[in-house]
Scaffold this motif. Structure first.
Motif, short mmCIF file in Angstrom:
data_model
loop_
_atom_site.label_atom_id
_atom_site.label_comp_id
_atom_site.label_asym_id
_atom_site.label_seq_id
_atom_site.Cartn_x
_atom_site.Cartn_y
_atom_site.Cartn_z
N ASP A 167 62.32 11.48 7.03
CA ASP A 167 62.48 10.18 7.67
C ASP A 167 61.88 9.12 6.75
OD1 ASP A 167 62.25 7.85 9.20
OD2 ASP A 167 61.63 8.92 11.01
N ARG A 168 62.72 8.29 6.16
CA ARG A 168 62.28 7.31 5.16
C ARG A 168 61.57 6.11 5.76
NH1 ARG A 168 66.64 6.67 0.49
NH2 ARG A 168 64.78 5.86 -0.51
N SER A 169 61.54 5.98 7.08
CA SER A 169 60.87 4.84 7.72
C SER A 169 59.40 5.11 7.99
CB SER A 169 61.58 4.48 9.03
OG SER A 169 61.39 5.50 10.00
N VAL A 170 58.94 6.33 7.80
CA VAL A 170 57.56 6.71 8.13
C VAL A 170 56.58 6.19 7.08
CG1 VAL A 170 56.00 8.67 8.44
CG2 VAL A 170 58.29 8.72 9.44
N LEU A 171 55.54 5.51 7.56
CA LEU A 171 54.48 5.01 6.67
C LEU A 171 53.11 5.59 7.00
CD1 LEU A 171 55.48 1.23 6.49
CD2 LEU A 171 56.12 3.10 4.94
N ARG A 172 52.95 6.08 8.23
CA ARG A 172 51.69 6.65 8.66
C ARG A 172 51.97 7.99 9.36
NH1 ARG A 172 47.40 3.69 8.39
NH2 ARG A 172 46.31 4.64 10.14
N VAL A 173 51.12 8.97 9.10
CA VAL A 173 51.26 10.30 9.71
C VAL A 173 49.89 10.86 10.06
CG1 VAL A 173 53.40 10.86 8.47
CG2 VAL A 173 51.20 11.48 7.47
N ARG A 174 49.91 11.88 10.89
CA ARG A 174 48.72 12.70 11.10
C ARG A 174 48.85 13.87 10.13
NH1 ARG A 174 46.06 10.98 15.52
NH2 ARG A 174 47.28 9.82 17.06
N PRO A 175 47.90 14.01 9.20
CA PRO A 175 48.02 15.08 8.20
C PRO A 175 48.32 16.43 8.85
CG PRO A 175 46.20 13.66 7.66
CD PRO A 175 46.68 13.24 9.02
N ASP A 224 48.72 17.44 12.71
CA ASP A 224 47.59 17.88 13.53
C ASP A 224 47.14 16.71 14.40
OD1 ASP A 224 45.13 18.64 14.59
OD2 ASP A 224 44.40 19.51 12.71
N ALA A 225 47.39 16.81 15.71
CA ALA A 225 47.08 15.72 16.65
C ALA A 225 45.59 15.40 16.70
CB ALA A 225 47.59 16.08 18.04
N SER A 226 44.73 16.31 16.25
CA SER A 226 43.29 16.05 16.29
C SER A 226 42.83 15.21 15.09
CB SER A 226 42.51 17.37 16.33
OG SER A 226 42.60 18.04 15.08
N ARG A 227 43.70 15.03 14.13
CA ARG A 227 43.34 14.25 12.93
C ARG A 227 43.87 12.83 13.08
NH1 ARG A 227 44.58 18.08 7.82
NH2 ARG A 227 43.32 16.53 6.77
N PRO A 228 43.12 11.85 12.58
CA PRO A 228 43.58 10.46 12.70
C PRO A 228 44.78 10.19 11.79
CG PRO A 228 41.58 10.56 11.38
CD PRO A 228 41.82 11.96 11.90
#
Length: 133
Positions: free
Chosen positions: A61-69, A72-76
């Motif tokens: 998805d080329r629109s993604v700029l931020r992710v959880r590494p 993992d929902a527990s990671r910011p």
């Protein structure tokens, strides 16, 4: 800017959900099938060589700029440029593989976490130390 597909990944991995995050996390062997126009570019590649494979992660998805590494929902959340996520503005995959077999314009390599049909955009040798170059 123009990228050219030089080959394609032939892998038993068919879906992103089935692929390990990294090659060293249980990725299978796969074949790289090169277009005949690039046969001369393979001259000198040998069994046992370690290569850096660059792929175009065409299902990212080329629109993604931020992710959880590692999803993992527990990671910011953090900026995608600090991760290896396949979802990013330019989804270029970077894989270190070893050539296991050569069959004409096909290289069997491993381990490779790229899914079947992923376009190959470049191959480079893994460089040794300065003295080896």
């Amino acid at each position: 800017m123009e990228l050219v597909t030089v080959g394609v990944v032939e892998s038993p991995l068919r879906d992103r959900a089935d692929a390990p995050r990294q090659g060293d996390e249980g990725a299978p062997e796969a074949w790289l099938a090169f277009d005949a126009r690039y046969a001369d570019a393979l001259d000198g590649v040998g069994t046992g060589d370690d290569l850096i494979l660059l792929t175009w992660l065409d299902r990212g998805d080329r629109s993604v700029l931020r992710v959880r590494p590692r999803d993992d929902a527990s990671r910011p959340e953090q900026g995608v440029f600090t991760t290896r996520s396949s979802d990013r503005p330019n989804p270029i995959g970077l894989h270190r593989v070893t050539v296991l077999e050569i069959d004409g314009l096909r290289l069997r390599v491993g381990p490779l976490e790229a899914i079947d049909g992923t376009p190959v955009v470049d191959v480079k040798p893994v460089l040794g130390g300065v003295a080896e170059r």
